[in-house]
Design a protein around this motif. Sequence first.
Motif, mmCIF file in Angstrom:
data_model
loop_
_atom_site.group_PDB
_atom_site.id
_atom_site.type_symbol
_atom_site.label_atom_id
_atom_site.label_comp_id
_atom_site.label_asym_id
_atom_site.label_seq_id
_atom_site.Cartn_x
_atom_site.Cartn_y
_atom_site.Cartn_z
ATOM 1 N N ASP A 2 107.523 46.421 69.920
ATOM 2 C CA ASP A 2 108.232 45.725 68.850
ATOM 3 C C ASP A 2 108.767 44.389 69.367
ATOM 4 O OD1 ASP A 2 109.498 45.073 66.502
ATOM 5 O OD2 ASP A 2 111.152 46.491 66.755
ATOM 6 N N LYS A 3 109.976 44.383 69.895
ATOM 7 C CA LYS A 3 110.614 43.135 70.302
ATOM 8 C C LYS A 3 110.609 42.949 71.813
ATOM 9 C CE LYS A 3 111.375 41.812 66.210
ATOM 10 N NZ LYS A 3 110.535 40.717 65.677
ATOM 11 N N ILE A 4 110.707 41.666 72.210
ATOM 12 C CA ILE A 4 110.705 41.286 73.622
ATOM 13 C C ILE A 4 111.815 40.273 73.856
ATOM 14 C CG2 ILE A 4 109.415 40.109 75.454
ATOM 15 C CD1 ILE A 4 106.844 41.078 74.077
ATOM 16 N N ALA A 5 112.528 40.433 74.954
ATOM 17 C CA ALA A 5 113.494 39.429 75.403
ATOM 18 C C ALA A 5 113.190 39.093 76.856
ATOM 19 C CB ALA A 5 114.922 39.946 75.268
ATOM 20 N N LEU A 6 113.038 37.813 77.141
ATOM 21 C CA LEU A 6 112.827 37.318 78.504
ATOM 22 C C LEU A 6 113.895 36.268 78.778
ATOM 23 C CD1 LEU A 6 108.948 36.709 78.476
ATOM 24 C CD2 LEU A 6 110.148 38.719 79.327
ATOM 25 N N VAL A 7 114.760 36.535 79.741
ATOM 26 C CA VAL A 7 115.848 35.603 80.064
ATOM 27 C C VAL A 7 115.891 35.409 81.574
ATOM 28 C CG1 VAL A 7 118.322 35.143 79.922
ATOM 29 C CG2 VAL A 7 117.172 36.358 78.061
ATOM 30 N N HIS A 8 115.945 34.146 82.013
ATOM 31 C CA HIS A 8 115.976 33.847 83.453
ATOM 32 C C HIS A 8 117.117 32.892 83.747
ATOM 33 C CE1 HIS A 8 114.628 33.210 87.526
ATOM 34 N NE2 HIS A 8 113.569 33.980 87.328
ATOM 35 N N ARG A 9 117.810 33.147 84.842
ATOM 36 C CA ARG A 9 118.888 32.268 85.280
ATOM 37 C C ARG A 9 118.333 30.989 85.894
ATOM 38 N NH1 ARG A 9 123.963 34.247 86.819
ATOM 39 N NH2 ARG A 9 124.354 32.108 87.506
ATOM 40 N N LEU A 10 119.129 29.938 85.790
ATOM 41 C CA LEU A 10 118.909 28.693 86.509
ATOM 42 C C LEU A 10 120.173 28.376 87.299
ATOM 43 C CD1 LEU A 10 117.181 26.463 83.792
ATOM 44 C CD2 LEU A 10 116.091 27.808 85.603
ATOM 45 N N GLY A 11 120.025 27.489 88.289
ATOM 46 C CA GLY A 11 121.182 27.137 89.099
ATOM 47 C C GLY A 11 121.508 28.228 90.108
ATOM 48 N N ARG A 12 122.759 28.247 90.536
ATOM 49 C CA ARG A 12 123.189 29.190 91.568
ATOM 50 C C ARG A 12 123.334 30.602 91.005
ATOM 51 N NH1 ARG A 12 127.727 28.707 96.261
ATOM 52 N NH2 ARG A 12 128.246 30.925 96.448
ATOM 53 N N VAL A 13 122.803 31.578 91.756
ATOM 54 C CA VAL A 13 122.940 32.991 91.397
ATOM 55 C C VAL A 13 123.452 33.725 92.638
ATOM 56 C CG1 VAL A 13 121.811 35.058 90.518
ATOM 57 C CG2 VAL A 13 121.025 32.798 89.770
ATOM 58 N N ASP A 14 124.610 34.334 92.519
ATOM 59 C CA ASP A 14 125.234 34.999 93.662
ATOM 60 C C ASP A 14 124.682 36.409 93.878
ATOM 61 O OD1 ASP A 14 126.973 32.900 94.468
ATOM 62 O OD2 ASP A 14 128.292 33.366 92.783
ATOM 63 N N ILE A 15 125.013 36.982 95.017
ATOM 64 C CA ILE A 15 124.545 38.315 95.385
ATOM 65 C C ILE A 15 124.951 39.333 94.312
ATOM 66 C CG2 ILE A 15 124.662 40.140 97.130
ATOM 67 C CD1 ILE A 15 123.243 37.506 97.998
ATOM 68 N N SER A 16 124.002 40.190 93.964
ATOM 69 C CA SER A 16 124.162 41.275 92.979
ATOM 70 C C SER A 16 124.192 40.801 91.534
ATOM 71 C CB SER A 16 125.410 42.127 93.269
ATOM 72 O OG SER A 16 125.286 42.761 94.527
ATOM 73 N N ASP A 69 115.509 46.232 57.114
ATOM 74 C CA ASP A 69 116.151 45.626 58.283
ATOM 75 C C ASP A 69 115.951 44.121 58.278
ATOM 76 O OD1 ASP A 69 117.025 47.974 59.309
ATOM 77 O OD2 ASP A 69 115.396 48.215 60.761
ATOM 78 N N ILE A 70 116.949 43.402 58.792
ATOM 79 C CA ILE A 70 116.770 41.985 59.074
ATOM 80 C C ILE A 70 115.823 41.869 60.271
ATOM 81 C CG2 ILE A 70 117.913 39.895 59.887
ATOM 82 C CD1 ILE A 70 118.556 40.547 57.030
ATOM 83 N N GLU A 71 114.828 41.016 60.156
ATOM 84 C CA GLU A 71 113.879 40.835 61.245
ATOM 85 C C GLU A 71 114.562 40.105 62.394
ATOM 86 O OE1 GLU A 71 110.152 41.011 63.219
ATOM 87 O OE2 GLU A 71 110.982 42.071 61.493
ATOM 88 N N LYS A 72 114.710 40.777 63.510
ATOM 89 C CA LYS A 72 115.359 40.167 64.666
ATOM 90 C C LYS A 72 114.330 39.373 65.463
ATOM 91 C CE LYS A 72 118.976 43.655 65.145
ATOM 92 N NZ LYS A 72 119.642 44.620 66.056
ATOM 93 N N PRO A 73 114.706 38.199 65.949
ATOM 94 C CA PRO A 73 113.744 37.386 66.694
ATOM 95 C C PRO A 73 113.606 37.845 68.138
ATOM 96 C CG PRO A 73 115.842 36.258 66.585
ATOM 97 C CD PRO A 73 115.998 37.517 65.771
ATOM 98 N N ASP A 74 112.437 37.584 68.728
ATOM 99 C CA ASP A 74 112.310 37.715 70.171
ATOM 100 C C ASP A 74 113.232 36.685 70.825
ATOM 101 O OD1 ASP A 74 110.358 39.697 70.008
ATOM 102 O OD2 ASP A 74 108.704 38.270 70.088
ATOM 103 N N ILE A 75 113.516 36.892 72.105
ATOM 104 C CA ILE A 75 114.413 35.980 72.826
ATOM 105 C C ILE A 75 113.697 35.452 74.059
ATOM 106 C CG2 ILE A 75 116.591 35.770 74.089
ATOM 107 C CD1 ILE A 75 117.674 38.052 72.322
ATOM 108 N N TYR A 76 113.638 34.132 74.181
ATOM 109 C CA TYR A 76 113.085 33.469 75.362
ATOM 110 C C TYR A 76 114.112 32.424 75.778
ATOM 111 C CZ TYR A 76 109.013 35.524 73.140
ATOM 112 O OH TYR A 76 108.154 36.398 72.532
ATOM 113 N N LEU A 77 114.699 32.601 76.957
ATOM 114 C CA LEU A 77 115.867 31.788 77.278
ATOM 115 C C LEU A 77 115.964 31.526 78.776
ATOM 116 C CD1 LEU A 77 118.548 30.608 76.062
ATOM 117 C CD2 LEU A 77 119.597 32.811 76.622
ATOM 118 N N LEU A 78 116.325 30.280 79.112
ATOM 119 C CA LEU A 78 116.735 29.901 80.459
ATOM 120 C C LEU A 78 118.218 29.572 80.379
ATOM 121 C CD1 LEU A 78 113.762 27.510 81.275
ATOM 122 C CD2 LEU A 78 114.041 29.857 82.091
ATOM 123 N N THR A 79 119.012 30.093 81.299
ATOM 124 C CA THR A 79 120.455 29.935 81.173
ATOM 125 C C THR A 79 121.126 29.768 82.528
ATOM 126 O OG1 THR A 79 122.488 30.975 80.345
ATOM 127 C CG2 THR A 79 120.779 32.453 81.178
#
Length: 231
Positions: free
Chosen positions: A166-180, A89-99
């Motif tokens: 195994d793998k971890i992904a952490l992603v958090h929004r920035l700016g405006r986030v609407d209901i739901s 397998d290709i080693e997939k990277p963990d994901i750490y992202l602000l978006t």
Amino acid sequence: MTNNLVKINVLFFGACREIVGANEIDFILPENASITTVFTKLKEKYPALEKLGGRLLFAINETYATKEQVLVAGDKLAIFPPVSGGGEDIEKPDIYLLTHKPINSRELALQVIGSKDGAVVTFDGITRDNNKGKPVLFLQYEAYEPMAIKMMKEIAEDARSRWSIDKIALVHRLGRVDISQTSVAIVVTSAHRKPAFEACHFLIDRLKQVVPIWKREYFEDGAIWVDPELQ
């Protein structure tokens, strides 16, 4: 306006190069565009890329990248199929992202799941429409971004030292986030479900405790910064 556009260079290899008919092309994109934006436009022009879509790999400036990663002026984006060689397998990277873009946790999970994984646990934290019964219109998030990414990586390594995952992904929004809408997504993969569940629970708790991200709630009559000590 031209100051809202960025120019990148896209490189193609293997079967991708044959489909596109070029080694590289320049791309003009809006600010904060991601790899997904580029690939969507490429598929519109070169439909044959669709058959390779789920297997393609991406790199920005010679470092493997995920589809959510944002491109900046001068970046070199490489698009290529899995490298030739054995059946590993290709080693997939963990994901750490602000978006600032909406989060799709299912797509996020697909980017980290490997063939050795027997479980994937996904957590979505979504914006609810009230705080203790008071109607909420939307949320606004801001972060100390370099430190936030650093702390995400630290708590992920802490989780990995506690559970066999195994793998971890952490992603958090920035700016405006609407209901739901999703404000934070966590994905944990592992061979078995129990460590994935426990690690995911640990990660969301620690993220809220130590990652420097702040939330502001907006109401009809004003807005407040959310202080967990006062909740």
